[in-house]
Scaffold this active site. Sequence first.
Site, PDB file in Angstrom:
ATOM      1  N   TYR A 181       0.527  -1.202   0.095  1.00  0.00           N
ATOM      2  CA  TYR A 181       0.123   0.120   0.369  1.00  0.00           C
ATOM      3  C   TYR A 181       0.638   1.459  -0.019  1.00  0.00           C
ATOM      4  CZ  TYR A 181      -3.668  -2.783   1.220  1.00  0.00           C
ATOM      5  OH  TYR A 181      -4.851  -3.796   1.028  1.00  0.00           O
ATOM      6  N   LYS A 232       3.550 -15.161   2.342  1.00  0.00           N
ATOM      7  CA  LYS A 232       3.378 -16.307   0.784  1.00  0.00           C
ATOM      8  C   LYS A 232       4.851 -16.220   0.793  1.00  0.00           C
ATOM      9  CE  LYS A 232       1.346 -17.860  -2.781  1.00  0.00           C
ATOM     10  NZ  LYS A 232       0.737 -19.019  -2.451  1.00  0.00           N
ATOM     11  N   ASP A 264      -2.788 -18.161   1.729  1.00  0.00           N
ATOM     12  CA  ASP A 264      -3.620 -19.541   1.002  1.00  0.00           C
ATOM     13  C   ASP A 264      -4.471 -19.858   1.266  1.00  0.00           C
ATOM     14  OD1 ASP A 264      -1.117 -19.988   0.587  1.00  0.00           O
ATOM     15  OD2 ASP A 264      -1.811 -20.274  -1.700  1.00  0.00           O
ATOM     16  N   ASP A 288      -5.412  -6.950   5.925  1.00  0.00           N
ATOM     17  CA  ASP A 288      -6.939  -6.653   5.086  1.00  0.00           C
ATOM     18  C   ASP A 288      -7.962  -7.371   4.715  1.00  0.00           C
ATOM     19  OD1 ASP A 288      -8.684  -4.112   5.131  1.00  0.00           O
ATOM     20  OD2 ASP A 288      -7.124  -4.007   2.776  1.00  0.00           O
ATOM     21  N   ASP A 292     -10.916  -8.882   7.121  1.00  0.00           N
ATOM     22  CA  ASP A 292     -12.298  -9.325   7.368  1.00  0.00           C
ATOM     23  C   ASP A 292     -13.093 -10.316   6.975  1.00  0.00           C
ATOM     24  OD1 ASP A 292     -11.671  -5.992   6.905  1.00  0.00           O
ATOM     25  OD2 ASP A 292     -12.505  -6.090   4.920  1.00  0.00           O
TER      26      ASP A 292
END
Length: 405
Positions: A181, A232, A264, A288, A292
Amino acid sequence: MAASLQITCKPVSTAFRVNPASKCSRRPFSVSCAAANGPQKRYSITLLPGDGIGPEVISVAKDVLKLTGSLEGIEFNFQEMPMGGSALDLVGVPLPDETLAAAKNSDAVLLGAIGGYKWDNNAKHLKPETGLLQIREGLKVFANLRPATVLPQLVEASTLKREVAEGVDVMVVRELTGGIYFGKPRGFRTDENGEEVGFNTEVYAAYEIDRIARVAFETARKRQGRLCSVDKANVLEASMLWRRRVTAIAEEYPDVELSHMYVDNAAMQLVRNPKQFDTIVTNNIFGDILSDEASMITGSIGMLPSASLGSSGPGLFEPIHGSAPDIAGQDKANPLATILSAAMLLKYGLEEEDAARRIENAVLDTLNKGLRTGDIYSTGTKLVGCKEMGEAVLRSVDSQVHAAV
């Protein structure tokens, strides 16, 4: 049942907790059941109502803070400032300099929600969400704590089977000011074939990983003592460094059990068996997404608070739901996530644990009485609006004093 909520919000170490200086107050709020000796402490709180349902839920949380403060010997000085779409309409930028200055000079910041369809087609620097990234960067809040707890009263609201959802209590610790970001280079260009290309950079320095890892280990230490680091590392160099650094920091916390999981798989496991997780630490973009996902296990994103903390200065506290422009101004919003964000503000930002516990207990008491906003409504409960839910919480905050007398 109160303990179920409090598990997710225990205070963490002063290595990253904000320690604002208390200020002597001059007079109490005019509340009939105010503390007998008047306020002993005074704090300055910047309120950022924002857009959509933000002003509605902030109004309720402000009333809860005022009443709680009067009962706990605390006086709050509130200052409302524009941010997001409302600031764009008012002064043409999503985060005015005056708003950031007020936030920096306060003891804590409580944010409602930002964004809406009205500004979706704006240029990137004129989007409400840009203001959110700017205030996080301006306040230097790098650690985002997002609890996801399935309360006993709301098990049936979860989309997962009862046996999967019941007892879930996860804390996601998300790195907030680094990663893709904020990484550079970023932007748009035209490649050698004349094709337009958009690009971003996922980048982390060792110190950024180390400091968020310590926050996560300290948090896990005060919970069940288990930390899962999500990355990852089988593909991304930034994740390879992330895993090496988290593993190295683990030597400082021999009492915390560390595990690693690819993102994942973590996304799948959160739905398959969420109770296997205690505390999760991960980078900005993975946090993020996973926070959620974890929130929906609880039944509604409208129930969950968050705290964003730095090594010094005021923290930023906000519900994780969006601005919900489709129900704005209709008295349909669920204010409980913002009320619980106010509780996190008290606990993490001001170290006022008794006051925070009073709010947490009031929320549970209100749910025990069967009151529900539309997002958590089920047969046999009472459907109420934002204002009525807030009034019920206020009664429960006040009744704790009367019950003790």
